[in-house]
Design a protein around this motif. Sequence first.
Motif, PDB file in Angstrom:
ATOM      1  N   ALA A 168      45.465  49.520  43.119  1.00 52.08           N
ATOM      2  CA  ALA A 168      44.997  50.896  42.951  1.00 52.08           C
ATOM      3  C   ALA A 168      43.965  51.253  44.007  1.00 52.08           C
ATOM      4  CB  ALA A 168      44.403  51.070  41.551  1.00 52.08           C
ATOM      5  N   PHE A 169      43.120  50.288  44.366  1.00 52.13           N
ATOM      6  CA  PHE A 169      42.095  50.523  45.381  1.00 52.13           C
ATOM      7  C   PHE A 169      42.712  50.838  46.740  1.00 52.13           C
ATOM      8  CE2 PHE A 169      39.139  48.641  48.597  1.00 52.13           C
ATOM      9  CZ  PHE A 169      38.117  49.571  48.452  1.00 52.13           C
ATOM     10  N   GLN A 170      43.912  50.323  46.992  1.00 50.19           N
ATOM     11  CA  GLN A 170      44.554  50.544  48.283  1.00 50.19           C
ATOM     12  C   GLN A 170      45.030  51.987  48.462  1.00 50.19           C
ATOM     13  OE1 GLN A 170      47.081  47.392  49.959  1.00 50.19           O
ATOM     14  NE2 GLN A 170      46.631  46.154  48.153  1.00 50.19           N
ATOM     15  N   PHE A 171      45.131  52.745  47.387  1.00 51.24           N
ATOM     16  CA  PHE A 171      45.428  54.167  47.540  1.00 51.24           C
ATOM     17  C   PHE A 171      44.263  54.897  48.212  1.00 51.24           C
ATOM     18  CE2 PHE A 171      48.513  53.309  44.128  1.00 51.24           C
ATOM     19  CZ  PHE A 171      49.607  54.013  44.609  1.00 51.24           C
ATOM     20  N   VAL A 172      43.065  54.347  48.065  1.00 50.08           N
ATOM     21  CA  VAL A 172      41.864  54.950  48.653  1.00 50.08           C
ATOM     22  C   VAL A 172      41.520  54.304  49.984  1.00 50.08           C
ATOM     23  CG1 VAL A 172      39.407  55.397  48.306  1.00 50.08           C
ATOM     24  CG2 VAL A 172      40.974  55.485  46.363  1.00 50.08           C
ATOM     25  N   ALA A 173      41.625  52.982  50.038  1.00 46.22           N
ATOM     26  CA  ALA A 173      41.141  52.246  51.208  1.00 46.22           C
ATOM     27  C   ALA A 173      42.235  51.866  52.191  1.00 46.22           C
ATOM     28  CB  ALA A 173      40.424  50.981  50.742  1.00 46.22           C
ATOM     29  N   GLY A 174      43.473  52.252  51.927  1.00 37.44           N
ATOM     30  CA  GLY A 174      44.550  51.838  52.827  1.00 37.44           C
ATOM     31  C   GLY A 174      44.911  50.393  52.575  1.00 37.44           C
ATOM     32  N   ASP A 175      45.171  49.644  53.633  1.00 35.04           N
ATOM     33  CA  ASP A 175      45.582  48.251  53.489  1.00 35.04           C
ATOM     34  C   ASP A 175      44.352  47.379  53.251  1.00 35.04           C
ATOM     35  OD1 ASP A 175      46.927  45.922  53.391  1.00 35.04           O
ATOM     36  OD2 ASP A 175      47.647  45.940  55.459  1.00 35.04           O
ATOM     37  N   ALA A 176      44.020  47.167  51.975  1.00 30.55           N
ATOM     38  CA  ALA A 176      42.863  46.349  51.599  1.00 30.55           C
ATOM     39  C   ALA A 176      43.317  45.117  50.825  1.00 30.55           C
ATOM     40  CB  ALA A 176      41.889  47.172  50.777  1.00 30.55           C
ATOM     41  N   ALA A 177      44.448  44.558  51.240  1.00 31.72           N
ATOM     42  CA  ALA A 177      44.995  43.415  50.519  1.00 31.72           C
ATOM     43  C   ALA A 177      44.049  42.219  50.549  1.00 31.72           C
ATOM     44  CB  ALA A 177      46.346  43.017  51.115  1.00 31.72           C
ATOM     45  N   GLU A 178      43.309  42.059  51.648  1.00 29.43           N
ATOM     46  CA  GLU A 178      42.401  40.922  51.745  1.00 29.43           C
ATOM     47  C   GLU A 178      41.244  41.045  50.766  1.00 29.43           C
ATOM     48  OE1 GLU A 178      43.026  38.153  53.288  1.00 29.43           O
ATOM     49  OE2 GLU A 178      44.935  39.069  53.855  1.00 29.43           O
ATOM     50  N   VAL A 179      40.823  42.274  50.474  1.00 31.29           N
ATOM     51  CA  VAL A 179      39.801  42.469  49.442  1.00 31.29           C
ATOM     52  C   VAL A 179      40.341  42.004  48.099  1.00 31.29           C
ATOM     53  CG1 VAL A 179      38.375  44.171  48.238  1.00 31.29           C
ATOM     54  CG2 VAL A 179      38.767  44.390  50.698  1.00 31.29           C
ATOM     55  N   GLN A 180      41.577  42.373  47.823  1.00 31.15           N
ATOM     56  CA  GLN A 180      42.238  41.946  46.594  1.00 31.15           C
ATOM     57  C   GLN A 180      42.339  40.428  46.538  1.00 31.15           C
ATOM     58  OE1 GLN A 180      46.142  43.634  46.331  1.00 31.15           O
ATOM     59  NE2 GLN A 180      46.492  42.976  44.243  1.00 31.15           N
ATOM     60  N   ASN A 181      42.718  39.812  47.640  1.00 28.37           N
ATOM     61  CA  ASN A 181      42.883  38.360  47.687  1.00 28.37           C
ATOM     62  C   ASN A 181      41.565  37.616  47.520  1.00 28.37           C
ATOM     63  OD1 ASN A 181      45.624  38.674  48.079  1.00 28.37           O
ATOM     64  ND2 ASN A 181      45.496  38.489  50.304  1.00 28.37           N
ATOM     65  N   SER A 182      40.468  38.244  47.937  1.00 29.64           N
ATOM     66  CA  SER A 182      39.174  37.574  47.809  1.00 29.64           C
ATOM     67  C   SER A 182      38.795  37.360  46.349  1.00 29.64           C
ATOM     68  CB  SER A 182      38.090  38.390  48.518  1.00 29.64           C
ATOM     69  OG  SER A 182      37.875  39.633  47.868  1.00 29.64           O
ATOM     70  N   PHE A 183      39.287  38.231  45.459  1.00 28.27           N
ATOM     71  CA  PHE A 183      38.986  38.083  44.041  1.00 28.27           C
ATOM     72  C   PHE A 183      40.027  37.233  43.317  1.00 28.27           C
ATOM     73  CE2 PHE A 183      36.650  41.984  45.051  1.00 28.27           C
ATOM     74  CZ  PHE A 183      35.432  41.726  44.438  1.00 28.27           C
ATOM     75  N   THR A 184      41.224  37.115  43.867  1.00 32.12           N
ATOM     76  CA  THR A 184      42.271  36.322  43.215  1.00 32.12           C
ATOM     77  C   THR A 184      42.296  34.905  43.786  1.00 32.12           C
ATOM     78  OG1 THR A 184      43.857  37.309  44.778  1.00 32.12           O
ATOM     79  CG2 THR A 184      43.682  38.297  42.582  1.00 32.12           C
TER      80      THR A 184
END
Length: 267
Positions: A168-184
């Motif tokens: 959901a955050f990527q709808f705002v921040a674009g390609d933020a997959a690495e942010v997602q991966n930092s928490f998973t």
Amino acid sequence: MREGLRGYGLIAGMWIRSTMTYRMSFLLATFGNAAITILDFVAIAVMFSHIDALGGFTLPEIALLYGACSASLGLADLLLGNTERVGTRIRDGSLDTMLVRPVPLLAQVAADRFALRRLGRIAQGLGVLGWAVSVLDVHWTPAKVLLVPVMVVAGAGIFGGVLVAGAAFQFVAGDAAEVQNSFTYGGCTMLQYPPTVFAKELLRGATFVVPLAFVNWLPALYVLGRPDPLGLPGWVAFLSPLVAFAVFLPASLAWRAGVRSYRSTGS
């Protein structure tokens, strides 16, 4: 909900049939996935060839943490891991194609390119967990026995909520997959080690801000009969399913808000 699950099952089934067309390739990919992920535990085992305990935890006790976390993340990654590609789909316009199909968008995004090879991580996590359970010197009660599978499933739910929130955050921040991966992936790496080696500020953040401690730390401490470093009562170990729901509900609402705010690529 029923329509989404049905659509997810049909799409995932299509990719599974495609994968099983080349069964030897699937077996090799699954084995390779398991072999790569087990290297994390091999590194921990090598470290224990020089020490007897880490933060007061023995190797079987850390194996309990490692196995539960790895199996939970593997299950979440299998079911929802492809949500990290939302940013890429937004950029290349392929998300627009999904929006016109009569299937909920989240089900399509999560099931597209369903990677059955990710079973390798789940298998190696459950293998380490099974070894830990078999060698631990623990007085097993019905509550502790039940808590082990609940810990894995609820942990997968918590990681799944984090994956959806990151998408959901990527709808705002674009390609933020690495942010997602930092928490998973990053969070799972942290959870493989005992909470006693971390500062209390980090433990509070992992308990009350992003509640990853409920994936394995708090349930495992109850199973092992160890006190919580933050002084929390023992019954909080059984709150993991509720925490998973508490994480997934706002994540799903954030996803719906992101979809509503989406205005296409303009191409």
